[in-house]
Each structure stands twice: as structure tokens, then as C-alpha cells.
Design a protein around this motif. Structure first.
Motif, PDB file in Angstrom:
ATOM      1  N   GLY A  12       0.849  -1.193   0.048  1.00 36.28           N
ATOM      2  CA  GLY A  12      -0.050   0.028  -0.004  1.00 36.28           C
ATOM      3  C   GLY A  12       0.970   1.130   0.020  1.00 36.28           C
ATOM      4  O   GLY A  12       0.416   2.404  -0.052  1.00 36.28           O
ATOM      5  N   GLU A  13       2.087   1.322  -0.120  1.00 39.29           N
ATOM      6  CA  GLU A  13       3.076   2.250   0.068  1.00 39.29           C
ATOM      7  C   GLU A  13       3.496   2.606  -1.363  1.00 39.29           C
ATOM      8  O   GLU A  13       3.594   1.665  -2.368  1.00 39.29           O
ATOM      9  N   VAL A  14       3.896   3.760  -1.643  1.00 39.10           N
ATOM     10  CA  VAL A  14       4.345   4.126  -2.901  1.00 39.10           C
ATOM     11  C   VAL A  14       5.979   3.595  -3.231  1.00 39.10           C
ATOM     12  O   VAL A  14       6.492   3.979  -2.284  1.00 39.10           O
ATOM     13  N   SER A  15       6.258   3.034  -4.095  1.00 37.92           N
ATOM     14  CA  SER A  15       7.611   2.545  -4.550  1.00 37.92           C
ATOM     15  C   SER A  15       8.433   3.666  -4.718  1.00 37.92           C
ATOM     16  O   SER A  15       7.935   4.897  -5.118  1.00 37.92           O
ATOM     17  N   VAL A  16       9.765   3.491  -4.703  1.00 34.66           N
ATOM     18  CA  VAL A  16      10.944   4.589  -5.318  1.00 34.66           C
ATOM     19  C   VAL A  16      10.502   5.280  -6.490  1.00 34.66           C
ATOM     20  O   VAL A  16      10.324   6.534  -6.374  1.00 34.66           O
ATOM     21  N   GLU A  17      10.381   4.547  -7.304  1.00 38.73           N
ATOM     22  CA  GLU A  17      10.110   4.857  -8.851  1.00 38.73           C
ATOM     23  C   GLU A  17       8.924   5.574  -8.993  1.00 38.73           C
ATOM     24  O   GLU A  17       8.961   6.455  -9.889  1.00 38.73           O
ATOM     25  N   GLU A  21       8.149   9.182 -10.641  1.00 37.03           N
ATOM     26  CA  GLU A  21       7.339   9.083 -11.870  1.00 37.03           C
ATOM     27  C   GLU A  21       7.128  10.305 -12.450  1.00 37.03           C
ATOM     28  O   GLU A  21       7.040  10.217 -13.789  1.00 37.03           O
ATOM     29  N   THR A  22       6.719  11.147 -11.963  1.00 33.59           N
ATOM     30  CA  THR A  22       6.514  12.608 -12.430  1.00 33.59           C
ATOM     31  C   THR A  22       7.602  13.423 -13.102  1.00 33.59           C
ATOM     32  O   THR A  22       7.558  14.188 -14.006  1.00 33.59           O
ATOM     33  N   GLN A  23       8.789  12.857 -12.780  1.00 37.41           N
ATOM     34  CA  GLN A  23       9.866  13.730 -13.391  1.00 37.41           C
ATOM     35  C   GLN A  23      10.493  12.802 -14.430  1.00 37.41           C
ATOM     36  O   GLN A  23      10.548  11.583 -14.627  1.00 37.41           O
TER      37      GLN A  23
END
Length: 679
Positions: A12-17, A21-23
Motif C-alpha cells: 500500500g506504500e508508494v515505491s521509489v520509482e 514517476e512524474t519527473q
């Protein structure tokens, strides 16, 4: 501080990439910026002084990757913010550019160590040859000159980069090798470029800067009291005059305290154990045998006297530890490769223990990183062509620099070097332990014996050590950087070019920095500020290779065999305990670390143990703060006193001497001095 790499689907946590991702990811050309290499040049010169100082004193070099990444982030962030304030910023500072800076800085300062300025290269000099009083002939010594040193490094330092480039995908993606240092550095760089990480890194840099200033000013203050030999705080008999005579004292060095905070506890305890065993027990007992085991008319530096026991017993321990690790690494590498090949035949996937099974879903991070890593390929043909051309250039050039080495000696080295470079890079990926020095010592013995004493075998062995070490060391360093780049989405092509540019910088900066030390201080002289102890060790290994064991003083061979076997068994026991996950693994000392004080002394081990004590107490009182700020504090302490070497060298070259000599005398000696002065 590190970002947890958890997949969104599983936790449920956002991963590193997904955070990044928006960059947009800059192209490999955009990652190689002018500002990145300007900062790398400044920091590379800065860190080369630190590495050189440590290289010429104790030979223990802590990892400076964190400091390089942190300071690179700080300098470029300040620069970009100033430009943004005036509306002149065209390209934002990215984690890929930060990775390029870290890679270039470490490659530059790495030459200050792998260039052999404190080991094989300086071991060729007549300064070390005169001290050992063995093979002190024109055939076995070479006058140090800046020109040929730079030329030699340029022709041997790049081959390792080309030797393992074709294997990058196999090691990073297929075999999923960990490369702990490269992985840790990548996590830090990823953390720096998140909003939370940017705030924390500012506080870390501030802590580093404060400790840097304090360490620099403390070194400057100490300088005023060093007007003569054995003067100043560095000669303070903290534990008493008798202990001082046996090298047991605290020398108030911020550098070694900082190094002790970075090194594992067991390394520092091992150093202290080696100090007690050698200077506290063995050397006083052997010195009592003067006139029986060795002549009492020999000079203190003669290898047929007490110095021989110090050097060769230490060498025996280093070789015992090195031989075990060399054999163990070959076995682990062969076993791991064969297991992966069998698994590939069965599943076409190469998982390792503890990793997701072939049937598990591949995370978003893994897919994203693999996509970028295979995008900007370095042509395999270019790697083979580059290796071949550099090998030919080296085969032609090196014999002109060292006539004792013939073209066929270099050819044989370059035939076997890629295999050894692969073994070292693969083993480093498994254990984070580079055995470059072990391969170098093996080359010293083999080529020294091949050439022979009368034909300059000592010099040939030391030169071949430089050729071999340069290849296997840079190979593992490059693969570490590829792992960092893989985890930060930096282009492999940009990483390779950054490593090449950093190595080229180091081939000039390293010799220049060494030359400053060489001209400003009595480098290599026993008891001096920069004794370069490993130069004596490497020359001693070369002498063993050409003269054989019969040249050792009485009973020295027996002691060497005992300590060689003990070191081998100790390393094996430590490895076995680690494999069995026994708690005793944390308490078994390192044989390699124990050997270092045998010929240097105990003072730095006391400093480093104090660093461990500070870190231990800090963790007890505030674990989170210690984990976040201890590396920055330690780096500041190392950098401050280390960079003082530059102005100190300039003052020495300008013949500016300190005004005061602070020296400590016993009560009886002081009474005699007073009587002499009043009489």
C-alpha cells in the motif's frame, strides 16, 4: 533516511520509482553536465588529499561515497538555487546528475589509493630500499618522478573499465548481485532528491561543515607545537612514557577518530588486539633476544633485525587472510555461477536465495530500472577494441618505464587479468569486499620470482602489482557504480563516461597531491609524520619473492608460518560462523586488521577505538540521530584535518616552521636538563 523499496501492490506504500514517476529522465548526454564535472574536479582534489594522508599513514581508507554524494548534492543545489533566483536556471539538478558526480569523485580519489603511492609505487623508491637495506641496487630501485608516474597510471588505469563492461547486464540484472556499497549510495541519493530527504541532507551537511571547521582549526592549533621531532599533541604520552615508547598513546587525531566512527566495531577492536599482541607482548620479548636471534649491531630498520620480525610476521598474517579470502571467493563465485546456470536452464530466470521466485510478479521499480538500464548500451565491440588498444599501448609503454619488465610479462598479465577482474567484481557484488590487493601481492611474488633478483625482480614484481591492481580494482569500482546507476535510473553510458573522466582526473590529481606530500615531508621515513608503512610491506613481499624464505632472521620463518596458519584459520572460522549465523561471528577479530599495527604502532588503533566508543554511546542515547548524523560528523572530522595537509604542506615548502616544541620528559631526564641549563 533511506527510502524503503516497497511495491504499492504488496504494502500500500508508494515505491521509489513511483515517487519520481512524474519527473522526466534526462538523456545520457544531459546527465553529463559541465557543472557536474567542475564540482567533481573540486571534490576530487579535496578527497585526494584525505585519501593520500590516510594512505601514507595507516593505509585504512573508509568509504567516502556518502560524503561525495552529500557534498556534491549540496554544492550543485546551492549553485542551481542561485541561478533560479535570478531566472537563469536552464536544467534542474537531478539524482542522475548527482550519481554522475559521486561516481566521478570516487573514481578520482580512488587513484590516490590504487595508484600505490603508499604501497607498491613508493616501495620502488630508494628511500624504502635504504631502510630495508636489502636489494638496494639500481636494478631494484627507481627514482620517483612526476612525469613517469602520471604516464604509468594513464596506461594501466583504464583497462579494468573495459574488461567488465560486456558483463554489466549479467551481473546487475541476470544475477542480481547486491553490491552493498553501491546499493547504499543509491538509496542515499534517492533520499536526497525527495522533499523529506532534501531537508535532512541540509542538516547533515551543516553537521559535516561544523565538524570540518572544528577539525581544521584543531589541526591548525596543533601545528604551532610541532617545531621539532616528537613534539606536539601527536607525541603526547597519554598512557605514560613507557607506554609511549611502545607506541601506546592517544595522538589527538580527529581523522582517526572519524575513521573509527565509520569502520565497523570489530575492525577497530581487531586493530587494538593486534597492537597489544605485537607491541605489548611480542616485540618486547623478541627484543630481549637481541644478540641471540639477531645481531645487536644492526640498525633499527634492517630486515635481519627486529624490523624483519615486525614486517614479515605482519606480511604472513596479511597473506594468510588474503589466501583464504581469495580461495573462498573463487569457490563462492564458481558455485554461484553454476547454480544460476542450472536455474536458468530450468526456469530461464536467475533468482538468488531470499529474492522473489520466478512466478512472483515483478515490481514496478524492477521493470522501470531494467528498462532504463538496457536502453543506453555500451557497444561490446567498443569494449573489446578499447581493451585491446589499451593493452597494446601498455605493452609498448610499460617496458620503457620499467625495463625490468619485458613485453611478454605484460602480455601474460593482460591475458589473465580479465578473468581475475571478473572474479573480483563478482565477489565484490556478493560480499562488498574487493581483493585487489591480494591479486597485486600474488603478482609481486610470481613476477618477482620469474624475473629474478639479479635482473631487477624486486622492481618488476612491484610494477606488475601496479598493473594487476589497477585492472581488478577499477573493474569492481565500475560495477559498484553501475549498481548505483541502476537504482537511480542513471544511464550506464553516462556512468561509464563519468568513470573514465574521473579516472583521467585521478591520474593527474593523485600524483600531484602525492608530490606535494613527497616534497613537503619526510615521507617514508620510520617515525615520521607520514611513514608509508605499506611501502615497506610491499617491498618486503617482493624480497620474499626473489630471495626466498632463507633470507629471514632466526626463528622468523617459524613465527611467520604460525601466524600465517593462525590468520588463515581465523578467517575461515569467521566465515564459517557467519555462514552458520552464530553470534560468535561478531566477536571474532579480523586477521587483516590485526596485522596492520604490527609494523605501524598502536596509537591510531586507540584513536579509532575512541571513535567506536563515541558512536556506541551516541547510539545508546539516540539511535535515530546517530544513524542519520554519525556519517556526516565522521566525514567532517576526517575532511577537516585531512584538508589541513594542503596549507601545512605549503607552509613546509615555504620553509615556515612552527614556533613552539612541546615535548614530554621523564622526571629524571627533566632533572638532568634543568641541571644542565642552570649549570
Amino acid at each position: 533516511m533511506a527510502i524503503e523499496e516497497k511495491d504499492e501492490n504488496s504494502s500500500g506504500e508508494v515505491s521509489v520509482e513511483q515517487i519520481f514517476e512524474t519527473q522526466s529522465i534526462p538523456s545520457w548526454r544531459e546527465q553529463l553536465t559541465v557543472r557536474a564535472f567542475v564540482v567533481s574536479l573540486i571534490l576530487g582534489f579535496f578527497f585526494s588529499f584525505i585519501v593520500m594522508k590516510l594512505n601514507l599513514t595507516v593505509g585504512i581508507i573508509p568509504s567516502l561515497n556518502v560524503s561525495a554524494g552529500m557534498l556534491g548534492y549540496f554544492l550543485v543545489s546551492v549553485y542551481t538555487k542561485v541561478l533560479a533566483k535570478f531566472g537563469m536556471l536552464k536544467h534542474p539538478f537531478t539524482r542522475q546528475e548527482n550519481t554522475v558526480i559521486q561516481t566521478c569523485v570516487v573514481a578520482t580519489s580512488g587513484i590516490a589509493f590504487s595508484g600505490g603511492f603508499g604501497s607498491y609505487l613508493f616501495g620502488m623508491s630508494d628511500i624504502i630500499a635504504k631502510q630495508t637495506e636489502e636489494a638496494n641496487t639500481a636494478q631494484n630501485t627507481k627514482t620517483l618522478q612526476l612525469g613517469w608516474i602520471i604516464g604509468f597510471l594513464f596506461v594501466v588505469s583504464f583497462l579494468g573499465l573495459f574488461s567488465v563492461v560486456p558483463l554489466r547486464k549479467i551481473m546487475i540484472i541476470d544475477h542480481k548481485l547486491i553490491y552493498p556499497s553501491g546499493t547504499a549510495t543509491a538509496h542515499l541519493i534517492n533520499s536526497f532528491h525527495t522533499p523529506q530527504g532534501a531537508k535532512l541532507v541540509k542538516r547533515q551537511v551543516y553537521a559535516l561543515f561544523k565538524c570540518f571547521v572544528c577539525s581544521f582549526l584543531w589541526a591548525f592549533f596543533q601545528w604551532f607545537y610541532t617545531a621539532g621531532d616528537d613534539c606536539g599533541f601527536a607525541a603526547f604520552p597519554t598512557l605514560g612514557l613507557k607506554a609511549y615508547q611502545n607506541k601506546f598513546y592517544f595522538d589527538f587525531s580527529a581523522t582517526y577518530v572519524g575513521v573509527g566512527m565509520i569502520c565497523p566495531y570489530i575492525v577497530n577492536i581487531s586493530l587494538l588486539a593486534g597492537s597489544v599482541l605485537s607491541w605489548g607482548i611480542m616485540w618486547p620479548l623478541i627484543e630481549a633476544k637481541k644478540g641471540d636471534w639477531y645481531s645487536d649491531k644492526l640498525s633499527a630498520s634492517n630486515l635481519h633485525g627486529l624490523q624483519g620480525y615486525k614486517v614479515f610476521i605482519g606480511i604472513a598474517m596479511i597473506l594468510g587472510d588474503g589466501l583464504y579470502n581469495f580461495c573462498a571467493m573463487l569457490v563462492k563465485t564458481a558455485r554461484d555461477v553454476s547454480m544460476n546456470c542450472l536455474q536458468k536452464e530450468a526456469t530461464s530466470v536467475l533468482p538468488l536465495a531470499g529474492r522473489p521466485s520466478p512466478n512472483s510478479s515483478v515490481s514496478f521499480d524492477d521493470m522501470r530500472r531494467k528498462e532504463i538500464f538496457v536502453k543506453d548500451q555500451i557497444p561490446t565491440k567498443l569494449a573489446f577494441l578499447g581493451y585491446a588498444l589499451l593493452a597494446v599501448a601498455s605493452i609498448i609503454t610499460v617496458p620503457h618505464i620499467f625495463p625490468q619488465l619485458k613485453w611478454y610479462h605484460i602480455l601474460v598479465t593482460y591475458i589473465f587479468a580479465p578473468v581475475l577482474a571478473f572474479c573480483n567484481a563478482y565477489g565484490c557484488g556478493l560480499t562488498d569486499w574487493s581483493l585487489a590487493s591480494s591479486y597485486g601481492k600474488l603478482a609481486i611474488i610470481l613476477f618477482g620470482a620469474w624475473v629474478g633478483l639479479g635482473n631487477g625482480g624486486v622492481l618488476a614484481g612491484l610494477a606488475s602489482c601496479g598493473v594487476m591492481m589497477s585492472i581488478v580494482s577499477t573493474a569492481s569500482d565500475l560495477m559498484q557504480d553501475f549498481k548505483t546507476g541502476y537504482l537511480t535510473l542513471a544511464s550506464p553510458r553516462a556512468m561509464f563516461i563519468s568513470q573514465v573522466i574521473g579516472t583521467a582526473m585521478g591520474c593527474v590529481i593523485g600524483p600531484v597531491v602525492f608530490w606535494i606530500f613527497y616534497k613537503a615531508y619526510n615521507v617514508g621515513v620510520a617515525g615520521s609524520e607520514y611513514p608509508a608503512p605499506y611501502a615497506t610491506v610491499y617491498r618486503g613481499i617482493a624480497l620474499l619473492g626473489v630471495e626466498g624464505l632463507g633470507s629471514l632472521p632466526k626463528n622468523c620463518l617459524t613465527l611467520c608460518i604460525i601466524f600465517f596458519i593462525a590468520a588463515f584459520l581465523l578467517s575461515a572460522a569467521k566465515d564459517f560462523a557467519k555462514h552458520m549465523k552464530w553470534r560468535v561471528q561478531h566477536f571474532l577479530p579480523s586477521a587483516m586488521a590485526m596485522a596492520i599495527p604490527f609494523f605501524i604502532g598502536s596509537y591510531f588503533s586507540i584513536d579509532m577505538c575512541l571513535g567506536s566508543l563515541i558512536l556506541f554511546l551516541w547510539r545508546k542515547f539516540n539511535l535515530r540521530q546517530a544513524e542519520a548524523f554519525a556519517p556526516a560528523v565522521a566525514s567532517g572530522m576526517i575532511c577537516g584535518e585531512g584538508i589541513w595537509s594542503l596549507p601545512s604542506s605549503i607552509l613546509s615548502l615555504a620553509k615556515v616552521k612552527p614556533p613552539i616544541c612541546m615535548k614530554f620528559l621523564s622526571r629524571s631526564t627533566n632533572a638532568k636538563v634543568d641541571a644542565f641549563l642552570t649549570g
